[in-house]
Motif scaffolding. Structure first.
Motif, PDB file in Angstrom:
ATOM      1  N   GLU A 123       0.833  -1.204   0.000  1.00 32.76           N
ATOM      2  CA  GLU A 123       0.000   0.000   0.000  1.00 32.76           C
ATOM      3  C   GLU A 123       0.869   1.255   0.000  1.00 32.76           C
ATOM      4  O   GLU A 123       0.558   2.233  -0.681  1.00 32.76           O
ATOM      5  CB  GLU A 123      -0.934   0.000   1.214  1.00 32.76           C
ATOM      6  CG  GLU A 123      -2.049  -1.032   1.146  1.00 32.76           C
ATOM      7  CD  GLU A 123      -2.910  -0.865  -0.086  1.00 32.76           C
ATOM      8  OE1 GLU A 123      -3.434   0.259  -0.295  1.00 32.76           O
ATOM      9  OE2 GLU A 123      -3.053  -1.834  -0.863  1.00 32.76           O
ATOM     10  N   TRP A 124       1.965   1.225   0.750  1.00 38.64           N
ATOM     11  CA  TRP A 124       2.886   2.374   0.749  1.00 38.64           C
ATOM     12  C   TRP A 124       3.512   2.558  -0.625  1.00 38.64           C
ATOM     13  O   TRP A 124       3.696   3.683  -1.090  1.00 38.64           O
ATOM     14  CB  TRP A 124       3.975   2.174   1.797  1.00 38.64           C
ATOM     15  CG  TRP A 124       3.478   2.239   3.206  1.00 38.64           C
ATOM     16  CD1 TRP A 124       2.243   2.667   3.627  1.00 38.64           C
ATOM     17  CD2 TRP A 124       4.199   1.874   4.375  1.00 38.64           C
ATOM     18  NE1 TRP A 124       2.156   2.582   4.986  1.00 38.64           N
ATOM     19  CE2 TRP A 124       3.335   2.103   5.486  1.00 38.64           C
ATOM     20  CE3 TRP A 124       5.479   1.379   4.611  1.00 38.64           C
ATOM     21  CZ2 TRP A 124       3.731   1.844   6.794  1.00 38.64           C
ATOM     22  CZ3 TRP A 124       5.875   1.126   5.914  1.00 38.64           C
ATOM     23  CH2 TRP A 124       5.009   1.362   6.991  1.00 38.64           C
ATOM     24  N   LEU A 125       3.813   1.457  -1.276  1.00 43.89           N
ATOM     25  CA  LEU A 125       4.397   1.535  -2.611  1.00 43.89           C
ATOM     26  C   LEU A 125       3.406   2.171  -3.590  1.00 43.89           C
ATOM     27  O   LEU A 125       3.793   2.988  -4.438  1.00 43.89           O
ATOM     28  CB  LEU A 125       4.799   0.136  -3.082  1.00 43.89           C
ATOM     29  CG  LEU A 125       5.491   0.019  -4.438  1.00 43.89           C
ATOM     30  CD1 LEU A 125       6.747   0.875  -4.499  1.00 43.89           C
ATOM     31  CD2 LEU A 125       5.828  -1.441  -4.731  1.00 43.89           C
ATOM     32  N   LYS A 126       2.131   1.827  -3.465  1.00 45.59           N
ATOM     33  CA  LYS A 126       1.098   2.430  -4.314  1.00 45.59           C
ATOM     34  C   LYS A 126       1.008   3.938  -4.078  1.00 45.59           C
ATOM     35  O   LYS A 126       0.898   4.726  -5.028  1.00 45.59           O
ATOM     36  CB  LYS A 126      -0.257   1.782  -4.040  1.00 45.59           C
ATOM     37  CG  LYS A 126      -0.375   0.330  -4.484  1.00 45.59           C
ATOM     38  CD  LYS A 126      -1.742  -0.232  -4.094  1.00 45.59           C
ATOM     39  CE  LYS A 126      -1.870  -1.702  -4.466  1.00 45.59           C
ATOM     40  NZ  LYS A 126      -3.173  -2.266  -4.013  1.00 45.59           N
ATOM     41  N   LEU A 127       1.043   4.331  -2.803  1.00 44.34           N
ATOM     42  CA  LEU A 127       0.989   5.760  -2.473  1.00 44.34           C
ATOM     43  C   LEU A 127       2.237   6.477  -2.962  1.00 44.34           C
ATOM     44  O   LEU A 127       2.172   7.640  -3.383  1.00 44.34           O
ATOM     45  CB  LEU A 127       0.837   5.934  -0.959  1.00 44.34           C
ATOM     46  CG  LEU A 127      -0.501   5.491  -0.360  1.00 44.34           C
ATOM     47  CD1 LEU A 127      -0.465   5.583   1.164  1.00 44.34           C
ATOM     48  CD2 LEU A 127      -1.639   6.358  -0.907  1.00 44.34           C
ATOM     49  N   CYS A 128       3.350   5.790  -2.918  1.00 43.77           N
ATOM     50  CA  CYS A 128       4.613   6.346  -3.401  1.00 43.77           C
ATOM     51  C   CYS A 128       4.507   6.698  -4.885  1.00 43.77           C
ATOM     52  O   CYS A 128       4.989   7.739  -5.334  1.00 43.77           O
ATOM     53  CB  CYS A 128       5.730   5.337  -3.165  1.00 43.77           C
ATOM     54  SG  CYS A 128       7.388   5.967  -3.423  1.00 43.77           S
ATOM     55  N   LYS A 129       3.870   5.841  -5.634  1.00 45.34           N
ATOM     56  CA  LYS A 129       3.717   6.065  -7.068  1.00 45.34           C
ATOM     57  C   LYS A 129       2.808   7.270  -7.362  1.00 45.34           C
ATOM     58  O   LYS A 129       2.887   7.872  -8.430  1.00 45.34           O
ATOM     59  CB  LYS A 129       3.160   4.807  -7.740  1.00 45.34           C
ATOM     60  CG  LYS A 129       4.138   3.633  -7.731  1.00 45.34           C
ATOM     61  CD  LYS A 129       3.540   2.408  -8.401  1.00 45.34           C
ATOM     62  CE  LYS A 129       4.487   1.215  -8.350  1.00 45.34           C
ATOM     63  NZ  LYS A 129       5.756   1.470  -9.061  1.00 45.34           N
TER      64      LYS A 129
END
Length: 265
Positions: A123-129
């Motif tokens: 989920e953090w990776l998605k927000l990072c994008k």
């Protein structure tokens, strides 16, 4: 950066969490720099002050970078202290480059990702994008801090969010690679028996990202390891309990130095 007694033969190396920088260790350095240790801090490849090229990031590359620093500074062995992402790196070093590691202090550690951890970091990776630092920070902060710290230091957490808004554009590409490295390469549970260095494992009883079970599983698989569980503490132990952790660092390293000296005598 190098702090403390630059001529000391006893070196402490601090290893950052994934969204942290060398500045996160400032409270520790201020207390330790008068204790006759050489103190080494560096940002991992992909973090703040370090290279953020298009190359893939792996723990092997982190280790190669780190050993190059040790060689440049003429440091043979180090007492490794890592929190969260930094703890994974410490495990990698102890397993693959044991001759460079004197002792390990693993704070809020993880040796192998599980379903909940993978879900959260994905989920953090998605927000990072999405390149939205406020949304990412809000999500991370809601998970890493204990409830008591949130209540007592709410304004400090808001202040940290404002500071994070000043990150450079290349921050995002580096952070994405660090998240991916964590998810794809954190599988060390079956190799923990190879670690022979004195090891202290520290967990926060309110850590929701790397819970106490993570720390206990590591502790049980490293011969002679010690385990401490800090009450009313979340995943951000180095922020919530810096003074307590500094005392633990000093006691743990000095105690193991005494044991080595006795054995040599």
């Amino acid at each position: 950066t190098i702090d403390g007694n630059i001529n000391s033969h006893d070196t402490i190396a601090f290893c950052n969490g994934i969204i942290s920088s060398i500045n996160s260790w400032d409270p520790f350095v201020h207390l330790l720099e008068h204790c006759d240790f050489k103190i080494l801090r560096h940002d991992f490849r992909g973090q703040y002050l370090s290279d953020k090229s298009n190359d893939e990031i792996t723990f092997k590359k982190h280790a190669e970078d780190f050993i190059a620093i040790l060689d440049k500074e003429l440091i043979d062995t180090v007492n490794l202290i890592g929190t969260s992402y930094g703890s994974i790196f410490c495990l990698y070093m102890a397993i693959n480059y044991s001759e460079r590691v004197s002792s390990l202090m693993l704070i809020n550690p993880v040796a192998e990702v599980n379903g909940h951890f993978t879900w959260t970091v994905t989920e953090w990776l998605k927000l990072c994008k999405k390149r939205n630092i406020e949304e990412l920070y809000n999500n991370i902060a809601s998970i890493i801090y204990s409830s008591s710290f949130f209540e007592k230091h709410y304004n400090q957490i808001l202040q940290r969010r404002e500071q994070m808004k000043r990150v450079q554009d290349d921050f995002w590409s580096g952070l994405e690679k660090l998240f991916i490295n964590t998810l794809e390469n954190t599988f060390f549970m079956k190799e923990l028996h190879k670690i022979s260095q004195p090891t202290l494992v520290i967990a926060g009883d309110e850590d929701r990202l790397t819970p106490v079970t993570f720390a206990r599983n590591i502790y049980q698989r490293i011969n002679g390891a010690e385990l401490i569980i800090i009450e009313e503490c979340g995943h951000a132990s180095i922020i919530e309990k810096s003074n307590l952790l500094t005392s633990m660092i000093i006691g743990f390293i000095l105690n193991n130095q005494e044991i080595v000296n006795v054995e040599q005598y």
